[in-house]
Design a protein around this motif. Structure first.
Motif, short mmCIF file in Angstrom:
data_model
loop_
_atom_site.label_atom_id
_atom_site.label_comp_id
_atom_site.label_asym_id
_atom_site.label_seq_id
_atom_site.Cartn_x
_atom_site.Cartn_y
_atom_site.Cartn_z
N VAL A 146 27.62 44.91 64.90
CA VAL A 146 26.42 44.66 64.10
C VAL A 146 25.21 44.56 65.02
CG1 VAL A 146 25.27 43.06 62.53
CG2 VAL A 146 27.72 43.52 62.27
N ARG A 147 24.23 45.41 64.80
CA ARG A 147 23.05 45.46 65.66
C ARG A 147 21.74 45.21 64.91
NH1 ARG A 147 24.65 45.62 71.09
NH2 ARG A 147 26.58 46.82 71.23
N LEU A 172 26.23 33.24 62.47
CA LEU A 172 26.81 34.51 62.89
C LEU A 172 25.74 35.47 63.41
CD1 LEU A 172 29.65 35.62 60.44
CD2 LEU A 172 29.83 34.94 62.83
N PHE A 173 24.65 35.57 62.68
CA PHE A 173 23.63 36.58 63.00
C PHE A 173 22.27 35.94 63.26
CE2 PHE A 173 26.62 38.70 59.97
CZ PHE A 173 27.28 39.46 60.93
N ALA A 174 22.27 34.78 63.92
CA ALA A 174 21.00 34.17 64.30
C ALA A 174 20.25 35.05 65.29
CB ALA A 174 21.25 32.79 64.92
N PHE A 175 20.97 35.88 66.03
CA PHE A 175 20.32 36.74 67.02
C PHE A 175 19.48 37.84 66.38
CE2 PHE A 175 24.27 38.87 66.05
CZ PHE A 175 23.99 40.23 66.13
N LEU A 176 19.56 37.98 65.04
CA LEU A 176 18.76 38.97 64.32
C LEU A 176 17.59 38.33 63.56
CD1 LEU A 176 21.64 41.17 62.85
CD2 LEU A 176 20.21 41.66 64.84
N GLY A 195 11.68 35.76 72.17
CA GLY A 195 12.46 36.50 73.14
C GLY A 195 13.81 36.88 72.57
N PRO A 196 14.58 37.72 73.27
CA PRO A 196 15.89 38.13 72.76
C PRO A 196 16.86 36.95 72.72
CG PRO A 196 15.58 38.85 75.03
CD PRO A 196 14.26 38.30 74.58
N VAL A 197 17.82 37.05 71.81
CA VAL A 197 18.84 36.02 71.65
C VAL A 197 20.20 36.66 71.87
CG1 VAL A 197 19.90 34.34 70.08
CG2 VAL A 197 17.42 34.74 70.00
#
Length: 385
Positions: free
Chosen positions: A210-211, A277-281, A289-291
């Motif tokens: 998942v991106r 699960l997808f906090a980085f999105l 900044g990136p996660v």
């Protein structure tokens, strides 16, 4: 007698300035006090100790053998650097607010666990904490030295999440997706026997693919569709009276027939619902900044280096093992200054040890000590590997 030098040493007896007084046979500068007539070479202790500490760290962090250092069998090396084990490296709090923090624990011999927190973008350790196991109190002590970040990336143990809620109530948690997949394999095995298990494992394996936010929404739809197909299946129960031979029958009246499958689904559904699960999105978090979506920077970074150090120097006594781990973390931090620790050791000792002479000094020796023996280091537990 020669005139007083601008870099004159101070007399260790009366404190007055000393004058140069020729050199020894070895070529060392000799000093003499005009007040009390004390004569000594007055060697530079700080420079010698800095060189010994550098040699010690070169051996400890590079994986070299003791006999690879100066000294045919390592005895001279151990004698030179034995005092270095008394240094206690620590990462001082810097007060910097970081976007991402990763934290995890590494278990080792003698019942110790080392909790390490790193900057999630640079990989530099920012704090470490010794404990017996990964408890809420241990992680709370670790987090108390770090300003609250925007995101905490973790493996999802209850202790770390509870400590995060207490110390950093506004910090978001990104569950490491690799650890989520490991938990799924622990419940369903790598080759599930049931069709429902095979489908759910495929969904778990797809997490690291998942991106984008659109792919995350599709994944959530697939998980919801899986539950629609297998809802009645995972709700089946087994009663103790129908299976009296099962060990659970002596403790429970009933249990879920497919408990592992149900637990795996509930974990995935709960993590998605809580936004872990997808906090980085999340666009709000990405603005800072990136996660990272995994803790690979921690596992493959400082954790692997700590384990490699203990493997290369296997058999270290308990205290030396802990010092080795602390040195590894400290030297990977943002601005390590190992030589600054020497001054602290001198102050803790109260008085400086008498310097060894070259055999030509005017002065008195310390005599024969009762604890002198064949061990050249006089340090318990310092062994040849």
């Amino acid at each position: 007698m020669r005139t007083k030098s601008k870099r004159a040493r101070l007399c260790p007896v009366c404190g007055g300035p000393m004058r140069k007084n020729g050199r020894t046979k070895a070529g060392a500068q000799r000093w003499k006090c005009p007040g009390c007539a004390l004569s000594t070479t007055a060697p530079r202790r700080d420079g010698r100790r800095r060189a010994q500490l550098g040699e010690f760290l070169d051996w400890l962090l590079s994986g070299k053998r003791q006999w690879d250092m100066d000294g045919a069998d390592g005895r001279a090396f151990r004698k030179r650097v034995g005092w270095c084990w008394r240094l206690r490296p620590a990462i001082p709090p810097d007060g910097v607010v970081r976007h991402v923090i990763m934290a995890d624990g590494t278990y080792m011999a003698h019942g110790w666990c080392l909790l390490i927190a790193i900057d999630g973008l640079t990989g530099e350790p920012v704090a470490f904490q010794w404990c017996g196991h990964e408890s809420t109190a241990a992680y709370a002590a670790l987090f108390s030295r770090i300003p609250a970040p925007d995101v905490l990336v973790s493996d999802g143990l209850r202790g770390i999440e509870r400590a995060c809620a207490q110390a950093w109530p506004r910090t978001r948690i990104q569950r490491c997706l690799v650890h989520v997949q490991r938990n799924t394999r622990a419940d369903l095995t790598s080759r599930p026997r049931l069709q429902a298990g095979r489908e759910l494992k495929e969904l778990s394996d797809a997490l690291t693919s998942v991106r984008t936010a659109g792919q995350a929404a599709q994944w959530a739809g697939a998980l919801n569709a899986w539950h629609g197909r297998w809802r009645d299946f995972i709700a089946e129960r087994t009663w103790a009276k129908d299976d009296p031979a099962n060990p659970k029958a002596s403790r429970q009246e009933w249990w879920w027939t497919h408990g592992e499958l149900r637990r795996c689904y509930r974990r995935l559904e709960r993590l998605f619902r809580e936004g872990k699960l997808f906090a980085f999105l999340d666009p709000g978090l990405l603005a800072g900044g990136p996660v990272p979506r995994t803790s690979n920077l921690l596992e493959g970074g400082i954790n692997s280096l700590v384990k490699r150090t203990l493997l290369e120097h296997h058999g270290l006594p308990e205290e030396h093992m802990r010092r080795a781990c602390e040195w590894r973390c400290y030297m990977r931090s943002h601005a390590p200054d190992p030589y600054a620790l020497i001054a602290g050791l001198e102050q803790a000792a109260g008085t400086q040890d008498r310097e060894p002479t070259d055999g030509n000094d005017d002065g008195y020796g310390d005599g024969i000590q009762a604890n002198n023996h064949d061990d050249p280091t006089n340090e318990p537990g310092f062994y040849i590997r």
